[in-house]
Structure formats: structure tokens, C-alpha cells
Write a protein that holds these residues in place. Structure first.
Motif, PDB file in Angstrom:
ATOM      1  N   LEU A 185       0.867  -1.171   0.000  1.00 43.94           N
ATOM      2  CA  LEU A 185       0.000   0.000   0.000  1.00 43.94           C
ATOM      3  C   LEU A 185       0.905   1.223   0.000  1.00 43.94           C
ATOM      4  CD1 LEU A 185      -2.637  -0.922   2.743  1.00 43.94           C
ATOM      5  CD2 LEU A 185      -3.000  -0.897   0.270  1.00 43.94           C
ATOM      6  N   TYR A 186       0.532   2.226  -0.791  1.00 49.67           N
ATOM      7  CA  TYR A 186       1.252   3.498  -0.802  1.00 49.67           C
ATOM      8  C   TYR A 186       0.337   4.565  -0.204  1.00 49.67           C
ATOM      9  CZ  TYR A 186       4.588   1.160  -3.844  1.00 49.67           C
ATOM     10  OH  TYR A 186       5.516   0.290  -4.348  1.00 49.67           O
ATOM     11  N   VAL A 187       0.893   5.356   0.701  1.00 47.75           N
ATOM     12  CA  VAL A 187       0.095   6.303   1.476  1.00 47.75           C
ATOM     13  C   VAL A 187       0.662   7.710   1.323  1.00 47.75           C
ATOM     14  CG1 VAL A 187      -0.734   6.937   3.782  1.00 47.75           C
ATOM     15  CG2 VAL A 187      -0.487   4.516   3.163  1.00 47.75           C
ATOM     16  N   ALA A 188      -0.190   8.653   0.927  1.00 46.01           N
ATOM     17  CA  ALA A 188       0.185  10.064   0.974  1.00 46.01           C
ATOM     18  C   ALA A 188       0.004  10.527   2.418  1.00 46.01           C
ATOM     19  CB  ALA A 188      -0.693  10.881   0.026  1.00 46.01           C
ATOM     20  N   VAL A 242       5.626  10.206   1.245  1.00 50.60           N
ATOM     21  CA  VAL A 242       4.894   9.017   0.820  1.00 50.60           C
ATOM     22  C   VAL A 242       5.385   7.844   1.651  1.00 50.60           C
ATOM     23  CG1 VAL A 242       4.480   7.395  -1.067  1.00 50.60           C
ATOM     24  CG2 VAL A 242       4.518   9.856  -1.524  1.00 50.60           C
ATOM     25  N   ARG A 243       4.441   7.150   2.272  1.00 54.78           N
ATOM     26  CA  ARG A 243       4.780   5.974   3.079  1.00 54.78           C
ATOM     27  C   ARG A 243       4.423   4.715   2.286  1.00 54.78           C
ATOM     28  NH1 ARG A 243       4.427   7.814   8.377  1.00 54.78           N
ATOM     29  NH2 ARG A 243       5.678   6.014   9.048  1.00 54.78           N
ATOM     30  N   ARG A 244       5.037   3.609   2.671  1.00 56.61           N
ATOM     31  CA  ARG A 244       4.809   2.339   1.994  1.00 56.61           C
ATOM     32  C   ARG A 244       4.624   1.258   3.060  1.00 56.61           C
ATOM     33  NH1 ARG A 244       9.517   0.783  -2.038  1.00 56.61           N
ATOM     34  NH2 ARG A 244      10.664   0.954  -0.081  1.00 56.61           N
ATOM     35  N   ILE A 245       3.583   0.414   2.892  1.00 58.30           N
ATOM     36  CA  ILE A 245       3.301  -0.648   3.855  1.00 58.30           C
ATOM     37  C   ILE A 245       3.295  -1.986   3.121  1.00 58.30           C
ATOM     38  CG2 ILE A 245       1.761  -1.441   5.674  1.00 58.30           C
ATOM     39  CD1 ILE A 245       0.373   1.308   5.565  1.00 58.30           C
ATOM     40  N   HIS A 246       4.136  -2.896   3.537  1.00 57.83           N
ATOM     41  CA  HIS A 246       4.181  -4.218   2.915  1.00 57.83           C
ATOM     42  C   HIS A 246       2.979  -5.023   3.391  1.00 57.83           C
ATOM     43  CE1 HIS A 246       5.603  -8.133   1.561  1.00 57.83           C
ATOM     44  NE2 HIS A 246       6.526  -7.501   0.840  1.00 57.83           N
ATOM     45  N   LEU A 247       2.215  -5.557   2.459  1.00 57.61           N
ATOM     46  CA  LEU A 247       0.966  -6.218   2.812  1.00 57.61           C
ATOM     47  C   LEU A 247       1.174  -7.554   3.529  1.00 57.61           C
ATOM     48  CD1 LEU A 247      -1.087  -5.413  -0.402  1.00 57.61           C
ATOM     49  CD2 LEU A 247      -1.674  -4.713   1.927  1.00 57.61           C
ATOM     50  N   THR A 284       4.378  -8.514   5.367  1.00 61.85           N
ATOM     51  CA  THR A 284       5.141  -8.328   6.617  1.00 61.85           C
ATOM     52  C   THR A 284       4.563  -7.242   7.497  1.00 61.85           C
ATOM     53  OG1 THR A 284       6.666  -6.664   5.694  1.00 61.85           O
ATOM     54  CG2 THR A 284       7.225  -9.004   5.364  1.00 61.85           C
ATOM     55  N   GLY A 285       3.823  -6.295   6.890  1.00 60.16           N
ATOM     56  CA  GLY A 285       3.267  -5.189   7.660  1.00 60.16           C
ATOM     57  C   GLY A 285       4.263  -4.091   7.983  1.00 60.16           C
ATOM     58  N   GLN A 286       5.467  -4.176   7.435  1.00 59.49           N
ATOM     59  CA  GLN A 286       6.483  -3.165   7.721  1.00 59.49           C
ATOM     60  C   GLN A 286       6.130  -1.849   7.033  1.00 59.49           C
ATOM     61  OE1 GLN A 286       9.090  -3.358   9.817  1.00 59.49           O
ATOM     62  NE2 GLN A 286       9.640  -1.218   9.391  1.00 59.49           N
ATOM     63  N   VAL A 287       6.258  -0.752   7.774  1.00 58.56           N
ATOM     64  CA  VAL A 287       6.000   0.586   7.244  1.00 58.56           C
ATOM     65  C   VAL A 287       7.330   1.302   7.062  1.00 58.56           C
ATOM     66  CG1 VAL A 287       4.870   2.806   7.637  1.00 58.56           C
ATOM     67  CG2 VAL A 287       3.783   0.690   8.437  1.00 58.56           C
ATOM     68  N   ASP A 288       7.557   1.871   5.864  1.00 58.91           N
ATOM     69  CA  ASP A 288       8.741   2.687   5.657  1.00 58.91           C
ATOM     70  C   ASP A 288       8.355   3.946   4.885  1.00 58.91           C
ATOM     71  OD1 ASP A 288       8.450   1.834   3.046  1.00 58.91           O
ATOM     72  OD2 ASP A 288      10.334   0.726   2.967  1.00 58.91           O
ATOM     73  N   THR A 289       9.324   4.816   4.712  1.00 54.25           N
ATOM     74  CA  THR A 289       9.113   6.066   3.990  1.00 54.25           C
ATOM     75  C   THR A 289       9.775   5.947   2.629  1.00 54.25           C
ATOM     76  OG1 THR A 289       9.086   7.305   6.061  1.00 54.25           O
ATOM     77  CG2 THR A 289       9.432   8.570   4.047  1.00 54.25           C
ATOM     78  N   LEU A 290       8.970   6.102   1.566  1.00 53.94           N
ATOM     79  CA  LEU A 290       9.470   5.895   0.218  1.00 53.94           C
ATOM     80  C   LEU A 290      10.428   6.994  -0.206  1.00 53.94           C
ATOM     81  CD1 LEU A 290       9.287   4.158  -2.386  1.00 53.94           C
ATOM     82  CD2 LEU A 290       7.423   5.666  -3.111  1.00 53.94           C
ATOM     83  N   LEU A 291      10.021   8.249   0.030  1.00 58.79           N
ATOM     84  CA  LEU A 291      10.838   9.386  -0.375  1.00 58.79           C
ATOM     85  C   LEU A 291      11.569   9.954   0.828  1.00 58.79           C
ATOM     86  CD1 LEU A 291       8.312  11.080  -2.821  1.00 58.79           C
ATOM     87  CD2 LEU A 291       9.960   9.266  -3.269  1.00 58.79           C
ATOM     88  N   ARG A 292      12.270  11.036   0.634  1.00 61.09           N
ATOM     89  CA  ARG A 292      13.113  11.605   1.682  1.00 61.09           C
ATOM     90  C   ARG A 292      12.385  11.735   3.001  1.00 61.09           C
ATOM     91  NH1 ARG A 292      16.060  17.586   1.471  1.00 61.09           N
ATOM     92  NH2 ARG A 292      16.655  17.670   3.653  1.00 61.09           N
TER      93      ARG A 292
END
Length: 470
Positions: free
Chosen positions: A346-349, A356-361, A363-371
Motif C-alpha cells: 500500500l502506498y500512502v500520501a 509518501v509511506r509504503r506498507i508491505h501487505l 510483513t506489515g512493515q511501514v517505511d518512507t518511500l521518499l526523503r
């Protein structure tokens, strides 16, 4: 205890709505100052409280908005004026772009409400939501204490002029059946089904704000935004009602899946395995039979299973407004307002953090896509992911290895190349672009403050207005 005289309401940026006024103009009345900024969800949440106080004390209380911007785009008088129209504000508003009044009144958070007595002295202050419950007792006490000095006369409120045509402040989009598009016509409190030509096939909702189930013409929404289509059903994030609604085209009925009209708040370990109330649900993403909800009001992602219990459960976010990467139940978001699905993510504004955040469907890990420069880092930079800057992005969509971003306060559409890990500007010159959806070789977007639907050819990058007609 020494009384504190309220500083005068002066700003080199002037008044946006009503005015100009001085505090002396309201001697004999109570004055309630609302320090706000237009992109702040909590500031939007207290508007019903302010309206309730205005209606309850029409001759003795004057509400004045002090717009103290967080983002550079929010400093512009024109953008504040658009927000006044969008939110239906009719009390006077002054532009505190340089934060002079913010400092003079020692404000530290959005929103903050300050109560001033009929003699011009500060008698109350409250930060956050719940303004009606917090300040009404102080208002009642002040009216009794100063009863002999009260001046009763209508407060200087004025309705802002109407804007828009067939669309009014449109927001989110979704692909529909047979090559059509659903548009959240947010300012008209309805959803439109539109052909690529712009012809309206159907309108859902009476067009009057409310919270009512029923047939497609009679049902009522309040500021609907996020949309997700799964035949024969359109799921709607009914933002102003803090609800998730279902539009079933096989039965012609609108029903409520989750929400009562009240805002739900859940923190940390609370209520992970039980139904929860949405809080300003802003956008939706469909993954199979699951709908993921960008729940902007309490900084979380919710989940709804259309083949299961068909109501909302917590899925990601502690409820605390922050920028913290971690497994989904421990991560923190900052007013997530756009969400989409691509690949295994999932990509989140994450709007207030301008990232932009990114959530692996899996593992559930949340990271930050951009700076990731922290919640106060924003700008307008493109290039490698680690140097890219956005300003209050609200919309997001994917196509293959590309992530399209509505860089809302920069009035641009940007595209992130996941393979090259670079961002570039696709198109600009918009006025608060919001919802995005890809159909074949075109990107459709809502140009919210211009009340327009735009189509961009992804081969030639040429953009055109889609004229919406009945």
C-alpha cells in the motif's frame, strides 16, 4: 492574578473574509479567536463546535478566525479564501502569515481557541478539539459576570459566495464499470459516474448535506471523498459523517457499513480486534475483497473486509501523529489522506508529514518511500528519492513501477520511478490537485480549487480539461 490584555488584531497581510476589524469594535461582546491553518484536520474538526457556539450566542459572541499557516502555500490569501469557501466559514478571518499574532498570543498548537471578555482581557484558552465542551462554561460564566456591560447586536458574519459549476471542490476518483469514472463531487455532497467524454451517467446522493441511507436519489452524504469500486458496489468514505457507506447498484440502495457520525479515537493497544468508528476517512484502496481506509482524523489505516464482517477494524498506526517507521501496529502517521495499492504494497500520501509511506501487505512493515526529513521538512524538489521534497501531498495512484503523486500544495503532479528511484514532475500549474486514477494511457485528476476534472496523456504528457455535463 494579573489580567492579560488581548493583543490587537493587526496583520500586514490583511483580512481574508470580513473586516477589517479591531478588538475595540467588539467592546461589550465576548470574542473567541480560532487559531487555525487550512490543512489541519483537527482545525477542520472544530468547525462544527464553532458554528454551534455562533448559533447559541448570536448577539453576544463574535468568533474570529486567525489563520496562522504551517506550510508556505497556506500563507497565501487566495488559498485561505478557497478554504473558507470549501468549509463554509462565515465568521471573519485574518491572515497571520508571518505568525505575529501566533507569537503575541503565545500559541503553540493548531487549533487553539482564545476567549476574550467584553473589556478586552483574555479569560480562557483551549488547544485541540472539544472546543464547545471546553469553552461553553467559560462563556456562560463571562456572560453572567459582565451582564451589565454586554452589548447585544448581531455578530458580523457573512456567507461566502458560492463557487463551482457541475463540480464543486471535487476530490477523489475511482475507476467504474464499462470504462467510466466515479468522481467525489465533494462540495455538492454527492458522487458522479462519468464517461471519459465528461457525460454524467448518474448522480448518487440528494446533493444536500446529511447522513441518511436510502435509494440513490434520496440518500445523503456530507463531504464524501474516497471511493472504491467492486462490482456491483461502490464503497464511499463519507468524510464529513465519519462513516463508510455502500452504494449497491444491484439494489439501488445506499447503506452505512461503519460509523455513527461520531469521531472514533483509539490509541496504542486499544481495540485492535474489534470494530472501530472511522474518523474523517479520506481515501480508500481496494485489494481483493479488502478495503483499506486512510483514516486522516486519527492518523491510522483501517481495514474493512467486504466478504467478512463488512465493518472497520484498526490495521496500522498507533493513533499518535508522528513520522515513525515500524511494524504496522507500532508505526505512526501524520494525517494520511491518500492511499493506493501496487504490487505487494500500500502506498500512502502522509499529508502533514509531506511524504509518501509504503506498507508491505505481508510483513506489515511501514517505511518512507521518499526523503524522510521529519514532519517539518517540506519543499519542492525532484530527483533521487533521498533528496525529493513534497508539500502536503493528498493524492496517490500507481501503474506498474510508477507511483503518481498529487503534490497538492506545490500544484503539481509528480511521478516516482520505483526502479530508478527517482522523482520528476509530470505536469504543473494546477490549483490543489487531489484525486488520481489511471485508465489505460491516461491519468485523471481532480483540480480541486478550480472545480475541474483533468486528463493527462501519459505518452505525450499533454493535459486537457474534461468538461463535465449532464
Amino acid at each position: 492574578m494579573a489580567q492579560i490584555k488581548a493583543p490587537e488584531l493587526r496583520s500586514p497581510y490583511g483580512w481574508v473574509h470580513g473586516g477589517p476589524f479591531q478588538l475595540a469594535d467588539f467592546r461589550g461582546k465576548l470574542v473567541l479567536l480560532d487559531f487555525w491553518t487550512l490543512g489541519c484536520i483537527n482545525c477542520q474538526h472544530i468547525l462544527p463546535d464553532l458554528r454551534r457556539l455562533e448559533e447559541e450566542f448570536p448577539d453576544t459572541l463574535v468568533v474570529i478566525g486567525v489563520h496562522s499557516a504551517k506550510f508556505s502555500s497556506e500563507q497565501q490569501t487566495r488559498n485561505i479564501h478557497k478554504a473558507i469557501l470549501k468549509f463554509g466559514i462565515h465568521h471573519p478571518v485574518i491572515n497571520d502569515a508571518d505568525l505575529r499574532l501566533w507569537e503575541e498570543y503565545a500559541v503553540r498548537a493548531w487549533p487553539t481557541s482564545i476567549l476574550i471578555d467584553p473589556d478586552g482581557f483574555i479569560i480562557g484558552q483551549h488547544s485541540g478539539e472539544g472546543v464547545y465542551q471546553a469553552l461553553r462554561p467559560a462563556i456562560m460564566k463571562a456572560l453572567e459576570t459582565h451582564s451589565e456591560r454586554l452589548v447585544t447586536s448581531p455578530s458580523p458574519y457573512q456567507q461566502a459566495e458560492e463557487e463551482g459549476g457541475n463540480l464543486r471542490f471535487p476530490t477523489k476518483l475511482s475507476l467504474g464499470p464499462e470504462g467510466s469514472i466515479f468522481v467525489a463531487d465533494t462540495g455538492h455532497h454527492r458522487i458522479l459516474n462519468i464517461l471519459p467524454s465528461g457525460q454524467v451517467q448518474m448522480a448518487v446522493g440528494s446533493g444536500e448535506p446529511g447522513f441518511r441511507d436510502g435509494n440513490l436519489m434520496q440518500a445523503q452524504f456530507r463531504d464524501p471523498q474516497g471511493l472504491a469500486w467492486k462490482t456491483p458496489e461502490l464503497i464511499v468514505a463519507d468524510t464529513g459523517n465519519h462513516a463508510i457507506r455502500s452504494v449497491d447498484f444491484s439494489t439501488g440502495q445506499v447503506t452505512t457499513l461503519a460509523g455513527t457520525g461520531e469521531m472514533g479515537y483509539y490509541w496504542d493497544d486499544e481495540a485492535w480486534n474489534e470494530p472501530v468508528l472511522p474518523n474523517s476517512p479520506w481515501d480508500l484502496a481496494l485489494v481483493g475483497s479488502e478495503v483499506f481506509v486512510a483514516n486522516a482524523g486519527n492518523h491510522q489505516i483501517l481495514r474493512l473486509d467486504l466478504d467478512g464482517k463488512r465493518t472497520t477494524f484498526r490495521w496500522a498506526g498507533t493513533g499518535h501523529e508522528s513520522l515513525h517507521n515500524a511494524p504496522r501496529q507500532e508505526a505512526c502517521f501524520s494525517q494520511p489522506s491518500g492511499i493506493t495499492y501496487g504490487g505487494m504494497h500500500l502506498y500512502v500520501a502522509d499529508t502533514e508529514a509531506s511524504v509518501v509511506r509504503r506498507i508491505h501487505l505481508i510483513t506489515g512493515q511501514v517505511d518512507t518511500l521518499l526523503r524522510d526529513g521529519g514532519r517539518s521538512s517540506y519543499g519542492d524538489e525532484e530527483g533521487p528519492f533521498d533528496t525529493t521534497l513534497l508539500q502536503h501531498p493528498v493524492g496517490i495512484a500507481t501503474q506498474g513501477d510508477r507511483v503518481f503523486i498529487a503534490d497538492t500544495y506545490n500544484d503539481k503532479i509528480k511521478v516516482a520511478d520505483l526502479n530508478r528511484e527517482r522523482v520528476k514532475t509530470l505536469a504543473g500549474g494546477f490549483d490543489e490537485p487531489n484525486g488520481l486514477v489511471v485508465m489505460d494511457k491516461h491519468l485523471y485528476l481532480t483540480n480541486t480549487h478550480m472545480h475541474k476534472l483533468i486528463r493527462i496523456d501519459l505518452d505525450t504528457f499533454r493535459s486537457e480539461v474534461v468538461s463535465v455535463y449532464a
